[in-house]
Scaffold this active site. Sequence first.
Site, mmCIF file in Angstrom:
data_model
loop_
_atom_site.group_PDB
_atom_site.id
_atom_site.type_symbol
_atom_site.label_atom_id
_atom_site.label_comp_id
_atom_site.label_asym_id
_atom_site.label_seq_id
_atom_site.Cartn_x
_atom_site.Cartn_y
_atom_site.Cartn_z
ATOM 1 N N GLY A 1 -1.332 13.619 -3.528
ATOM 2 C CA GLY A 1 -1.319 14.733 -4.475
ATOM 3 C C GLY A 1 -0.222 14.596 -5.513
ATOM 4 O O GLY A 1 0.351 13.538 -5.713
ATOM 5 N N GLY B 1 -1.502 7.535 -13.361
ATOM 6 C CA GLY B 1 -1.806 6.380 -12.502
ATOM 7 C C GLY B 1 -2.929 6.710 -11.520
ATOM 8 O O GLY B 1 -3.875 5.933 -11.351
ATOM 9 N N HIS B 2 -2.845 7.889 -10.884
ATOM 10 C CA HIS B 2 -3.911 8.293 -9.955
ATOM 11 C C HIS B 2 -5.233 8.450 -10.709
ATOM 12 O O HIS B 2 -6.287 8.060 -10.214
ATOM 13 C CB HIS B 2 -3.593 9.649 -9.317
ATOM 14 C CG HIS B 2 -2.384 9.652 -8.436
ATOM 15 N ND1 HIS B 2 -1.223 10.316 -8.767
ATOM 16 C CD2 HIS B 2 -2.151 9.074 -7.229
ATOM 17 C CE1 HIS B 2 -0.340 10.161 -7.797
ATOM 18 N NE2 HIS B 2 -0.867 9.398 -6.862
ATOM 19 N N GLN C 1 4.717 8.962 7.319
ATOM 20 C CA GLN C 1 5.296 7.885 6.515
ATOM 21 C C GLN C 1 6.666 8.264 5.940
ATOM 22 O O GLN C 1 7.230 7.518 5.158
ATOM 23 C CB GLN C 1 4.327 7.414 5.443
ATOM 24 C CG GLN C 1 4.028 8.401 4.320
ATOM 25 C CD GLN C 1 2.887 7.907 3.442
ATOM 26 O OE1 GLN C 1 1.716 7.963 3.812
ATOM 27 N NE2 GLN C 1 3.212 7.395 2.256
ATOM 28 N N GLY D 1 -2.970 1.466 -6.518
ATOM 29 C CA GLY D 1 -2.226 1.009 -7.697
ATOM 30 C C GLY D 1 -1.373 -0.206 -7.377
ATOM 31 O O GLY D 1 -0.727 -0.266 -6.324
ATOM 32 N N GLN D 2 -1.333 -1.125 -8.319
ATOM 33 C CA GLN D 2 -0.498 -2.337 -8.193
ATOM 34 C C GLN D 2 0.984 -1.983 -8.117
ATOM 35 O O GLN D 2 1.793 -2.738 -7.594
ATOM 36 C CB GLN D 2 -0.786 -3.247 -9.401
ATOM 37 C CG GLN D 2 0.007 -4.533 -9.433
ATOM 38 C CD GLN D 2 -0.316 -5.435 -8.238
ATOM 39 O OE1 GLN D 2 -1.469 -5.750 -8.000
ATOM 40 N NE2 GLN D 2 0.705 -5.806 -7.500
ATOM 41 N N ASP E 1 2.550 0.020 -6.264
ATOM 42 C CA ASP E 1 3.045 -0.014 -4.879
ATOM 43 C C ASP E 1 2.628 -1.354 -4.267
ATOM 44 O O ASP E 1 1.757 -1.423 -3.388
ATOM 45 C CB ASP E 1 2.466 1.159 -4.086
ATOM 46 C CG ASP E 1 2.881 2.489 -4.697
ATOM 47 O OD1 ASP E 1 4.073 2.647 -4.996
ATOM 48 O OD2 ASP E 1 2.011 3.356 -4.888
ATOM 49 N N GLN F 1 2.715 -1.982 -0.446
ATOM 50 C CA GLN F 1 1.669 -1.171 0.207
ATOM 51 C C GLN F 1 0.304 -1.856 0.091
ATOM 52 O O GLN F 1 -0.473 -1.887 1.044
ATOM 53 C CB GLN F 1 1.633 0.224 -0.427
ATOM 54 C CG GLN F 1 0.473 1.080 0.035
ATOM 55 C CD GLN F 1 0.631 2.536 -0.360
ATOM 56 O OE1 GLN F 1 1.356 3.277 0.275
ATOM 57 N NE2 GLN F 1 -0.050 2.953 -1.425
HETATM 58 O O1 PAF Z 1 0.402 5.684 -1.998
HETATM 59 C C1 PAF Z 1 0.313 6.810 -1.477
HETATM 60 O O2 PAF Z 1 0.236 7.834 -2.158
HETATM 61 C C2 PAF Z 1 0.295 6.923 0.041
HETATM 62 O O3 PAF Z 1 1.115 5.983 0.633
HETATM 63 C C3 PAF Z 1 -1.129 6.855 0.627
HETATM 64 C C4 PAF Z 1 -1.768 5.503 0.388
HETATM 65 C C5 PAF Z 1 -1.993 7.944 0.034
HETATM 66 C C6 PAF Z 1 -1.063 7.084 2.138
HETATM 67 O O4 PAF Z 1 -0.518 8.325 2.468
#
Ligand code: PAF
Length: 180
Positions: free
Chosen positions: A28, A33-34, A58, A144-145, A147, A150
């Site tokens: 959220g 970017g999102h 996390q 997204g690149q 992160d 991740q």
């Molecule tokens: O990148 C994020 O926003 C979070 O790490 C994700 C992938 C939604 C997992 O909670």
Amino acid sequence: MQVVKAISDIRALRQKLSGTVGFVPTMGFLHEGHLALVKRAKAENSTAIVSIYVNPTQFGPREDFGAYPRDLDRDLELLRKGGADIVFVPSDGEMYPAEFSSWVDVEKVTERLEGASRPGHFRGVATVVAKLFNIVQPTRAYFGQKDAQQVVVIKRMVADLNMNLEVVVVPTVRESDGLA
Ligand code: PAF
């Protein structure tokens, strides 16, 4: 755009969908970017599903999960304009019931960089993303690149656990001053 809270409801909706599903997991407080991920998911699939869930597992003990910014009304408005078809907003109780005790631990690629400075962070990320993939059953999932570690962790998990989906990595969106 449909907003769904219960896991049973998103599963029921998913079963009725034909064609491909593009999935964008988020915590959220959405930004450009999102929205670029949602746009891509929408362009490449029959249906675009977005999740909004601030994942407590996390965050480390010294990281302020409670202070993470949240604005669901604003997020839903942006997603409506951005072309999302379904938004999944689960509760903590459904994602992590009291008896919860299974984790996804991706080794090696989590040992350096952010993984080293935030112990347990990528275990939380991999676990929640695995759960979301199991629930949503996407054809493609968009990250997204920005992160970068991740992305590496999620690609490793998808390959190691034979998850049946494609991970799509979308280039970083930058503001005019270069900020990612
Ligand atoms: O990148 C994020 O926003 C979070 O790490 C994700 C992938 C939604 C997992 O909670």
